[in-house]
Design an enzyme around this catalytic site. Structure first.
Site, PDB file in Angstrom:
ATOM      1  N   ASN A 150      49.451  45.454  33.038  1.00 10.81           N
ATOM      2  CA  ASN A 150      50.359  44.865  32.072  1.00 10.81           C
ATOM      3  C   ASN A 150      51.828  45.087  32.409  1.00 10.81           C
ATOM      4  O   ASN A 150      52.696  44.343  31.955  1.00 10.81           O
ATOM      5  CB  ASN A 150      50.059  45.406  30.671  1.00 10.81           C
ATOM      6  CG  ASN A 150      49.867  46.906  30.647  1.00 10.81           C
ATOM      7  OD1 ASN A 150      49.041  47.444  31.382  1.00 10.81           O
ATOM      8  ND2 ASN A 150      50.623  47.598  29.816  1.00 10.81           N
ATOM      9  N   SER A 198      41.908  39.490  24.500  1.00 13.98           N
ATOM     10  CA  SER A 198      42.665  39.523  23.251  1.00 13.98           C
ATOM     11  C   SER A 198      43.275  38.159  22.982  1.00 13.98           C
ATOM     12  O   SER A 198      43.661  37.451  23.913  1.00 13.98           O
ATOM     13  CB  SER A 198      43.761  40.595  23.335  1.00 13.98           C
ATOM     14  OG  SER A 198      44.539  40.623  22.166  1.00 13.98           O
ATOM     15  N   CYS A 325      53.227  48.682  23.989  1.00 15.50           N
ATOM     16  CA  CYS A 325      52.574  49.769  23.262  1.00 15.50           C
ATOM     17  C   CYS A 325      53.301  51.093  23.466  1.00 15.50           C
ATOM     18  O   CYS A 325      53.049  52.048  22.749  1.00 15.50           O
ATOM     19  CB  CYS A 325      51.117  49.902  23.708  1.00 15.50           C
ATOM     20  SG  CYS A 325      50.143  48.417  23.393  1.00 15.50           S
TER      21      CYS A 325
END
Length: 385
Positions: A150, A198, A325
């Site tokens: 990511n 997701s 995150c």
């Protein structure tokens, strides 16, 4: 160009696709519970099954293998369970790569003493020889490796990893949350046993995800057993509006095809070429290995990521200092640390991530802004060294 807002943080979350928003609003008007057998319930159930079929088609899986969840984090938690069986072999320990999302690094339902870490190379891909040694040193393992990172965008050698894992009688889980919708995925060609995806990374709504749990596995234990939904694999009434949006977003992605990915790659090349023309001493992480076509993680001498993100924001651009995150937390990126990046370089890492409606004009706007921003954020090249 007049000052505007430019969104270049698609890896954190993608804006909802118009098709997804329309599907979500339509589902909100339905009255039926998907588990009810009356007409209203059947209408709700059809939306869920259509979405399930779209997701399965996108990864080459069976519709029956798709289990809806509240997002990628829950999908990972569902996957990381001791006792899974494949061909009679039971996975009693967990091996995760050093660059996994925090929801995987936490180990799921495995005791901490049964979790091991597989190192990565300086390019940010799993070190296959080190993984081979870990697999040989113990009982069959559940191995969890993300499809693409990511932060750096580095694509992992999943087919080679699957071969190593299965030769050692193990099971392979792949967190495809970031790669889903950006590169092609075929769960059978890659020989993946479990796959997490997701909705909000592909233009659906936040709070919806799925675990693809292939028929090759047995011994699965749900986190939530009550209710019997999702064939007993995940209890609780399904999030109908979120699932409807997810299915529509995936359908839009399938319609766009490879052309959308190629366009993003072209824009990323323009972006990186332009940045390096202004700041030749900058580092683009994982640039020597295959990457997601939309992702650039870069650092420049003396640049501080927190300062850079604020400076970009004040100029009308949304960028990130890495994983959303972990944003707002002042610490070194675990991904860059695992890659052996020097702290003074890692502290300046800024991520730019593109999406399906990023325009060439937006890239040009950022490059023009970088000419002035770099004078403030980056140590001049005549001072380097």
């Amino acid at each position: 160009m007049a000052k505007t807002r430019v969104y270049l943080d698609w890896n954190a979350t993608a804006p909802m696709r118009p098709q997804a928003k329309a599907a979500m609003l339509q589902a909100m008007d339905l009255q039926g519970n998907p588990s009810s057998v009356h007409a209203e319930g059947r209408a709700a159930r059809k939306i869920i099954e259509d979405a399930r079929a779209n997701i399965a088609k996108a990864v080459g899986a069976r519709s029956a293998d798709v289990v809806f969840t509240s997002g990628g984090t829950e999908a990972n938690a569902l996957a990381l369970v001791p006792g899974l069986r494949r061909n009679g072999d039971v996975a009693t320990r967990l091996i995760v790569s050093a660059i996994e999302h925090s929801s995987v690094r936490s180990g799921g339902r495995f005791p901490v003493e049964d979790v091991q870490t597989a190192p990565v190379t300086s390019s940010g891909v799993v070190d296959l020889e080190r993984l081979r040694a870990l697999l040989a040193d113990g009982a069959p393992a559940l191995v969890s490796v993300m499809l693409a990172n990511n932060e750096t965008g580095a694509i992992q050698p999943i087919a080679e990893i699957a071969e190593l894992v299965h030769a050692a009688h193990g099971i392979l889980h792949v967190d495809a949350v970031q790669g889903f919708g950006k590169i092609d995925i075929d769960i059978n060609a890659l020989n993946i046993d479990l796959l997490s995806v997701s909705a909000h990374k592909i233009g659906g709504s936040k709070g919806t995800g799925a675990l693809i749990l292939t028929e090759r596995l047995s011994g699965y234990e749900p986190l939530i057993a009550a209710g019997g939904q999702e064939k007993g694999r995940r209890g609780g009434t399904e999030n109908l509006p979120g699932i409807a949006a997810f299915g529509a977003a995936v359908a839009a992605h399938l319609d766009a095809g490879a052309a959308a990915m190629a366009r993003m790659q072209k824009l990323r090349t323009k972006l990186e070429t332009g940045l390096q023309a202004v700041t030749p001493e900058m580092t683009v992480f994982s640039s020597d290995v295959p990457r997601l076509p939309n992702t650039t993680l870069f650092s420049a001498p003396s640049m501080k990521a927190e300062t850079a993100v604020i400076a970009f924001d004040l100029e009308g651009m949304a960028v990130s200092s890495g994983s959303a995150c972990s944003s707002g937390k002042v610490h070194a990126s675990p991904v860059l640390t695992a890659m052996g990046v020097a702290p003074e370089t890692a502290q300046g890492a800024v991520r730019l991530s593109l999406g399906w409606d990023t325009t060439e004009a937006e890239i040009q706007y950022l490059l023009e802004a970088w000419r002035s921003l770099s004078n403030v954020l980056v140590r001049s090249s005549d001072v380097v060294g």
